[in-house]
Design an enzyme around this catalytic site. Structure first.
Site, PDB file in Angstrom:
ATOM      1  N   ARG A  17       0.803  -1.233   0.000  1.00 30.61           N
ATOM      2  CA  ARG A  17       0.000   0.000   0.000  1.00 30.61           C
ATOM      3  C   ARG A  17       0.837   1.285   0.000  1.00 30.61           C
ATOM      4  O   ARG A  17       0.308   2.366  -0.198  1.00 30.61           O
ATOM      5  CB  ARG A  17      -0.978  -0.020   1.185  1.00 30.61           C
ATOM      6  CG  ARG A  17      -2.145  -0.969   0.937  1.00 30.61           C
ATOM      7  CD  ARG A  17      -3.186  -0.824   2.005  1.00 30.61           C
ATOM      8  NE  ARG A  17      -2.760  -1.434   3.260  1.00 30.61           N
ATOM      9  CZ  ARG A  17      -3.219  -1.073   4.450  1.00 30.61           C
ATOM     10  NH1 ARG A  17      -4.088  -0.081   4.571  1.00 30.61           N
ATOM     11  NH2 ARG A  17      -2.808  -1.695   5.534  1.00 30.61           N
ATOM     12  N   GLY A 143      -6.336  -6.337  16.834  1.00 29.00           N
ATOM     13  CA  GLY A 143      -6.652  -7.402  17.769  1.00 29.00           C
ATOM     14  C   GLY A 143      -7.123  -6.772  19.071  1.00 29.00           C
ATOM     15  O   GLY A 143      -6.573  -5.768  19.512  1.00 29.00           O
ATOM     16  N   GLU A 157      -8.350 -11.434  17.172  1.00 28.41           N
ATOM     17  CA  GLU A 157      -8.240 -10.693  15.909  1.00 28.41           C
ATOM     18  C   GLU A 157      -9.627 -10.299  15.425  1.00 28.41           C
ATOM     19  O   GLU A 157     -10.602 -11.033  15.627  1.00 28.41           O
ATOM     20  CB  GLU A 157      -7.522 -11.546  14.863  1.00 28.41           C
ATOM     21  CG  GLU A 157      -6.049 -11.791  15.163  1.00 28.41           C
ATOM     22  CD  GLU A 157      -5.272 -10.513  15.381  1.00 28.41           C
ATOM     23  OE1 GLU A 157      -5.174  -9.700  14.445  1.00 28.41           O
ATOM     24  OE2 GLU A 157      -4.761 -10.299  16.499  1.00 28.41           O
ATOM     25  N   ASN A 172      -4.420  -4.407  20.684  1.00 30.44           N
ATOM     26  CA  ASN A 172      -3.062  -4.933  20.658  1.00 30.44           C
ATOM     27  C   ASN A 172      -2.205  -4.108  19.705  1.00 30.44           C
ATOM     28  O   ASN A 172      -2.513  -3.987  18.523  1.00 30.44           O
ATOM     29  CB  ASN A 172      -3.118  -6.394  20.179  1.00 30.44           C
ATOM     30  CG  ASN A 172      -1.742  -6.997  19.990  1.00 30.44           C
ATOM     31  OD1 ASN A 172      -0.781  -6.609  20.660  1.00 30.44           O
ATOM     32  ND2 ASN A 172      -1.642  -7.965  19.078  1.00 30.44           N
ATOM     33  N   ASN A 362      34.425  41.857   6.531  1.00 29.71           N
ATOM     34  CA  ASN A 362      33.111  42.234   6.011  1.00 29.71           C
ATOM     35  C   ASN A 362      33.037  41.909   4.519  1.00 29.71           C
ATOM     36  O   ASN A 362      33.880  42.356   3.733  1.00 29.71           O
ATOM     37  CB  ASN A 362      32.892  43.734   6.220  1.00 29.71           C
ATOM     38  CG  ASN A 362      31.469  44.133   5.874  1.00 29.71           C
ATOM     39  OD1 ASN A 362      30.593  44.143   6.729  1.00 29.71           O
ATOM     40  ND2 ASN A 362      31.236  44.447   4.611  1.00 29.71           N
TER      41      ASN A 362
HETATM   42  C1  UD1 Z   1      -1.213  -7.503  14.025  1.00 32.13           C
HETATM   43  C2  UD1 Z   1      -1.776  -8.225  15.267  1.00 32.13           C
HETATM   44  C3  UD1 Z   1      -2.964  -7.423  15.797  1.00 32.13           C
HETATM   45  C4  UD1 Z   1      -2.530  -6.009  16.119  1.00 32.13           C
HETATM   46  C5  UD1 Z   1      -1.911  -5.358  14.882  1.00 32.13           C
HETATM   47  C6  UD1 Z   1      -1.340  -4.015  15.210  1.00 32.13           C
HETATM   48  C7  UD1 Z   1      -1.422 -10.605  14.917  1.00 32.13           C
HETATM   49  C8  UD1 Z   1      -2.032 -11.886  14.511  1.00 32.13           C
HETATM   50  N1  UD1 Z   1      -2.206  -9.550  14.881  1.00 32.13           N
HETATM   51  O1  UD1 Z   1      -2.213  -7.547  13.050  1.00 32.13           O
HETATM   52  O2  UD1 Z   1      -3.472  -8.044  16.971  1.00 32.13           O
HETATM   53  O3  UD1 Z   1      -3.654  -5.255  16.562  1.00 32.13           O
HETATM   54  O4  UD1 Z   1      -0.828  -6.163  14.389  1.00 32.13           O
HETATM   55  O5  UD1 Z   1      -0.921  -3.385  14.037  1.00 32.13           O
HETATM   56  O6  UD1 Z   1      -0.254 -10.569  15.269  1.00 32.13           O
HETATM   57  N2  UD1 Z   1       4.990  -9.305   9.486  1.00 32.13           N
HETATM   58  C9  UD1 Z   1       6.067 -10.031   9.019  1.00 32.13           C
HETATM   59  N3  UD1 Z   1       5.858 -11.297   8.558  1.00 32.13           N
HETATM   60  C10 UD1 Z   1       4.624 -11.870   8.554  1.00 32.13           C
HETATM   61  C11 UD1 Z   1       3.538 -11.134   9.039  1.00 32.13           C
HETATM   62  C12 UD1 Z   1       3.754  -9.856   9.504  1.00 32.13           C
HETATM   63  O7  UD1 Z   1       7.184  -9.540   9.013  1.00 32.13           O
HETATM   64  O8  UD1 Z   1       4.520 -13.017   8.125  1.00 32.13           O
HETATM   65  C13 UD1 Z   1       5.203  -7.944   9.978  1.00 32.13           C
HETATM   66  C14 UD1 Z   1       4.537  -6.879   9.109  1.00 32.13           C
HETATM   67  O9  UD1 Z   1       5.419  -6.385   8.144  1.00 32.13           O
HETATM   68  C15 UD1 Z   1       4.184  -5.818  10.123  1.00 32.13           C
HETATM   69  C16 UD1 Z   1       3.906  -6.607  11.395  1.00 32.13           C
HETATM   70  O10 UD1 Z   1       4.577  -7.830  11.234  1.00 32.13           O
HETATM   71  O11 UD1 Z   1       5.251  -4.960  10.359  1.00 32.13           O
HETATM   72  C17 UD1 Z   1       2.435  -6.821  11.641  1.00 32.13           C
HETATM   73  O12 UD1 Z   1       1.870  -7.514  10.571  1.00 32.13           O
HETATM   74  P1  UD1 Z   1       0.433  -7.163  10.010  1.00 32.13           P
HETATM   75  O13 UD1 Z   1       0.119  -8.032   8.898  1.00 32.13           O
HETATM   76  O14 UD1 Z   1       0.330  -5.699   9.795  1.00 32.13           O
HETATM   77  O15 UD1 Z   1      -0.466  -7.565  11.286  1.00 32.13           O
HETATM   78  P2  UD1 Z   1      -1.981  -7.269  11.464  1.00 32.13           P
HETATM   79  O16 UD1 Z   1      -2.762  -8.276  10.754  1.00 32.13           O
HETATM   80  O17 UD1 Z   1      -2.254  -5.858  11.197  1.00 32.13           O
END
Ligand code: UD1
Ligand code: CA
Length: 453
Positions: A17, A143, A157, A172, A362
């Site tokens: 995004r 979450g 979640e 969270n 100056n």
């Molecule tokens: C996650 C939390 C949610 C919280 C939210 C806050 C979980 C299951 N959910 O959700 O409770 O409210 O963050 O923003 O943890 N990332 C990786 N590898 C992966 C997945 C994620 O590096 O396989 C990194 C992403 O780049 C990001 C962070 O972890 O920086 C969070 O991942 P994202 O997919 O944004 O989590 P949410 O589904 O938003």
């Protein structure tokens, strides 16, 4: 804190995004990549070891996150299978054995060290998992923290929550600290039986509790926990960072008349009793010493401004500009890689580049150091208490002695000794009564043109 702690930083996101040619964690805030902000805060919270979980732009992210005084390694998460899976990618590092394991996100750059420390303090007091929560103005997508009798019983979640659970606004942040001795056994129990078919790190709450672990949540300000998914959010993070840093600087004794118009870099150093007028922009590498004034609409980068010096309005200090005590660089002046001596004045419409200007000298309006021959840069050296007349061109390499005097409008191509006077322009001629002749000739020309029509 004497406990050891490993920081695991999740930064394997695709940054879709952001619509960007690079990972979002490389985008700068205050001129420093987002990931380096995270690392700086982690280090300030006493951590010395970190693992970056990287995906896109792995090498660049690792480089940007490798800050001084920390041992930073990285592991590649080739498939994004959820936050639980991401943390387990760092298995080897976690297995080395730490008292605490911190999980934080590379795209959440404004967390204060105090917040990390508050979470770690709870572990030291006996908790096994400490989740950093926040009260969300709009909880949709986060979450939800489900609490009972002061303990965190689960994180639900959005997609898996009941209508009742969705009403909860305590959310969270995704950041947590885990008892290092038990972390791996709990992480290994996480499965992907949920709405998104992902390995949720958040499941560790229920897993730890079922295993007799104590789980709590602490609260932190929502602004600190803001993440970055779009360029609009990046701009919002930049704005919060600026507000925070200006505030800190003002509390440390810096005056700003219109702080909302002043833009700081991550490493801007402003001493006590510095005054910053409206609309000033600091690029990286600027230090301003006490008593100095930066007047409105100035742009500074890689510059040092000593005590009681003044800059602007409308001045530009470029890398290597070094103003000594009480020096003055005024409106529409540009200074690059130049020493401006104590009390020297460069007041109007001037370019000083690759130069040394002695104390008390100056520099008249419109003076230019001609430092570039189209291929090479050359130096101009001006002594102390010299006077450079307005609209002079100093063709480098050239040196001008102490107390020397350059007549205005000069083009100076040869060195000038101490106390000498130099002219480098055509001598003026005055022809008495000649103006009349010129005027009559012009009038006659105009009349003949009129007659032709
Ligand atoms: C996650 C939390 C949610 C919280 C939210 C806050 C979980 C299951 N959910 O959700 O409770 O409210 O963050 O923003 O943890 N990332 C990786 N590898 C992966 C997945 C994620 O590096 O396989 C990194 C992403 O780049 C990001 C962070 O972890 O920086 C969070 O991942 P994202 O997919 O944004 O989590 P949410 O589904 O938003
Ligand atoms: Ca997210």
């Amino acid at each position: 804190m004497t406990r050891t702690c490993l920081a695991v930083i999740l930064a394997a996101g695709d940054s879709t995004r952001m619509k960007s040619s690079m990972s979002k964690v490389l985008h700068p805030i205050a001129g420093l990549p987002m990931i380096a902000h995270v690392m700086t805060s982690v280090r300030a919270a006493g951590m010395r070891d970190a693992v970056l979980v990287v995906g896109r732009d792995a090498e660049k992210v690792t480089k940007a996150g490798s800050i001084a005084e920390m041992t930073v390694s990285s592991v590649l998460q080739t498939e994004r299978r959820g936050t639980g899976h991401a943390v387990l990618t760092a298995r080897e590092a976690i297995a080395k054995g730490y008292d605490d394991v911190l999980v934080t996100y590379g795209d959440v750059p404004l967390v204060r060290p105090e917040t990390f420390l508050a979470a770690r303090a709870k572990l030291a007091e006996g908790a096994d998992v400490v989740v950093i929560g926040f009260h969300a103005a709009n909880p949709v997508g986060y979450g939800r923290l489900l609490v009972k009798d002061g303990e965190l019983v689960a994180i639900r979640e959005e997609k898996d929550a009941t209508d009742e659970e969705r009403k909860v606004t305590w959310c969270n942040s995704g950041l947590m600290v885990i008892n290092g001795a038990r972390a791996l056994s709990w992480l290994d129990k996480i499965d992907n039986k949920n709405a998104k078919r992902e390995f949720y790190l958040t499941d560790i709450v229920e897993i730890a509790r079922a295993d007799g672990g104590k789980v709590v949540a602490i609260d932190a300000p929502e602004a600190e926990l803001a993440g970055c998914n779009t360029r609009a959010e990046l701009a919002a993070l930049e704005a919060s960072w600026q507000v925070r840093r200006r505030h800190d600087l003002m509390l440390s004794g810096v005056s700003m008349i219109a702080p909302e118009t002043v833009f700081l870099a991550h490493d801007t150093v402003l001493a006590q009793d510095v005054l910053i007028e409206p609309n000033v922009v600091f690029g990286p590498g600027v230090t301003v010493e006490t008593g100095a004034v930066i007047h409105a609409f100035s742009h500074l980068e890689g510059a040092h401004v000593a005590e009681d010096a003044t800059v602007g309005p409308f001045a530009r200090l470029r890398p290597g500009a070094n103003l000594a005590e009480g020096a003055k660089v005024g409106n529409f002046c540009e200074v690059k890689k130049a020493e401006i001596g104590a009390g020297a004045k460069v007041n109007h419409l001037t370019y000083i580049g690759d130069a040394v200007v002695g104390a008390g000298t100056n520099i008249g309006a419109g003076t230019i150091t001609c430092n570039y021959d189209g291929v090479n840069k050359h130096e101009t050296r001006i002594g102390e208490n010299a006077f450079i007349g307005s609209n002079s061109a100093l063709v480098a390499p050239v040196s001008i002695g102490n107390g020397a005097y350059v007549a205005s409008g000069s083009v100076i191509t040869e060195n000038i000794p101490d106390e000498a006077l130099a002219f480098g322009r055509a001598r003026q001629e005055v022809k008495p009564e000649r103006a009349k002749v010129v005027r009559e000739r012009a009038l006659a020309l105009k009349a003949s043109k009129k007659a032709e029509r």
